[in-house]
Design a protein around this motif. Sequence first.
Motif, short mmCIF file in Angstrom:
data_model
loop_
_atom_site.label_atom_id
_atom_site.label_comp_id
_atom_site.label_asym_id
_atom_site.label_seq_id
_atom_site.Cartn_x
_atom_site.Cartn_y
_atom_site.Cartn_z
N MET A 243 0.84 -1.16 0.00
CA MET A 243 0.00 0.00 0.00
C MET A 243 0.90 1.24 0.00
O MET A 243 1.84 1.33 0.77
CB MET A 243 -0.91 -0.03 1.20
CG MET A 243 -1.77 1.19 1.33
SD MET A 243 -2.95 1.04 2.66
CE MET A 243 -4.41 1.06 1.68
N VAL A 244 0.56 2.19 -0.86
CA VAL A 244 1.33 3.43 -0.97
C VAL A 244 0.40 4.58 -0.60
O VAL A 244 -0.69 4.72 -1.17
CB VAL A 244 1.86 3.62 -2.41
CG1 VAL A 244 2.58 4.94 -2.55
CG2 VAL A 244 2.77 2.46 -2.79
N SER A 245 0.81 5.39 0.35
CA SER A 245 0.02 6.54 0.78
C SER A 245 0.37 7.75 -0.08
O SER A 245 1.25 8.54 0.24
CB SER A 245 0.27 6.83 2.25
OG SER A 245 -0.53 7.92 2.67
N ASP A 246 -0.30 7.86 -1.22
CA ASP A 246 -0.04 8.93 -2.19
C ASP A 246 -1.34 9.18 -2.93
O ASP A 246 -1.88 8.26 -3.54
CB ASP A 246 1.07 8.47 -3.15
CG ASP A 246 1.46 9.51 -4.18
OD1 ASP A 246 0.62 10.37 -4.54
OD2 ASP A 246 2.59 9.45 -4.67
N PRO A 247 -1.87 10.40 -2.89
CA PRO A 247 -3.15 10.66 -3.56
C PRO A 247 -3.11 10.45 -5.07
O PRO A 247 -4.16 10.29 -5.70
CB PRO A 247 -3.46 12.13 -3.21
CG PRO A 247 -2.17 12.71 -2.74
CD PRO A 247 -1.34 11.58 -2.23
N SER B 106 -6.22 3.03 -6.10
CA SER B 106 -6.39 1.98 -5.10
C SER B 106 -5.87 0.64 -5.62
O SER B 106 -5.36 -0.18 -4.87
CB SER B 106 -7.85 1.86 -4.67
OG SER B 106 -8.66 1.58 -5.78
N VAL B 107 -6.01 0.39 -6.92
CA VAL B 107 -5.37 -0.75 -7.57
C VAL B 107 -4.60 -0.16 -8.73
O VAL B 107 -5.15 0.14 -9.78
CB VAL B 107 -6.39 -1.80 -8.06
CG1 VAL B 107 -5.68 -2.94 -8.75
CG2 VAL B 107 -7.24 -2.32 -6.92
N HIS B 108 -3.33 0.06 -8.55
CA HIS B 108 -2.50 0.83 -9.48
C HIS B 108 -1.65 -0.07 -10.37
O HIS B 108 -1.55 0.14 -11.57
CB HIS B 108 -1.60 1.77 -8.66
CG HIS B 108 -0.93 2.82 -9.45
ND1 HIS B 108 -1.40 4.11 -9.50
CD2 HIS B 108 0.16 2.79 -10.25
CE1 HIS B 108 -0.61 4.83 -10.28
NE2 HIS B 108 0.35 4.04 -10.75
N GLY C 258 -3.85 0.00 -15.67
CA GLY C 258 -4.72 1.04 -16.21
C GLY C 258 -4.94 2.19 -15.25
O GLY C 258 -5.99 2.83 -15.25
N SER C 259 -3.93 2.49 -14.43
CA SER C 259 -4.03 3.56 -13.45
C SER C 259 -4.16 4.92 -14.14
O SER C 259 -3.77 5.09 -15.30
CB SER C 259 -2.80 3.57 -12.55
OG SER C 259 -1.64 3.86 -13.30
N GLY D 60 2.64 7.42 -9.11
CA GLY D 60 2.27 8.78 -8.69
C GLY D 60 3.52 9.59 -8.41
O GLY D 60 4.41 9.68 -9.24
N GLN D 61 3.62 10.14 -7.21
CA GLN D 61 4.80 10.91 -6.82
C GLN D 61 5.74 10.09 -5.93
O GLN D 61 6.74 10.61 -5.43
CB GLN D 61 4.39 12.18 -6.08
CG GLN D 61 3.53 13.12 -6.92
CD GLN D 61 4.25 13.56 -8.18
OE1 GLN D 61 5.42 13.95 -8.15
NE2 GLN D 61 3.56 13.49 -9.30
#
Length: 80
Positions: free
Chosen positions: A1-5, A9-11, A29-30, A58-59
């Motif tokens: 799990m990655v805490s990044d906005p 949720s399934v990346h 398909g993120s 993400g970041q």
Amino acid sequence: MVSDPAVSSVHAHFALDVDEHPVSVQDVGSSNGTFINRTQLQPHVLAKLRTGDCVRFGQSIFYYLTGTLLRELVTDAKKL
């Protein structure tokens, strides 16, 4: 799990194939994509990871490290 906005949720999924190549990653398909060494992965296509690869969701940035390289980094860090 990655805490990044910017991470869905399934990346992405990771796959382990002992016979062919130890670890691969697949963007599922993120919205913001998955990157290996600044190259965006095509959705739903497995990409092989090699030790030292930079993986970005993400970041959030991660480095894929294995065996010898990981041991060297830990040893060097203990010397500091």
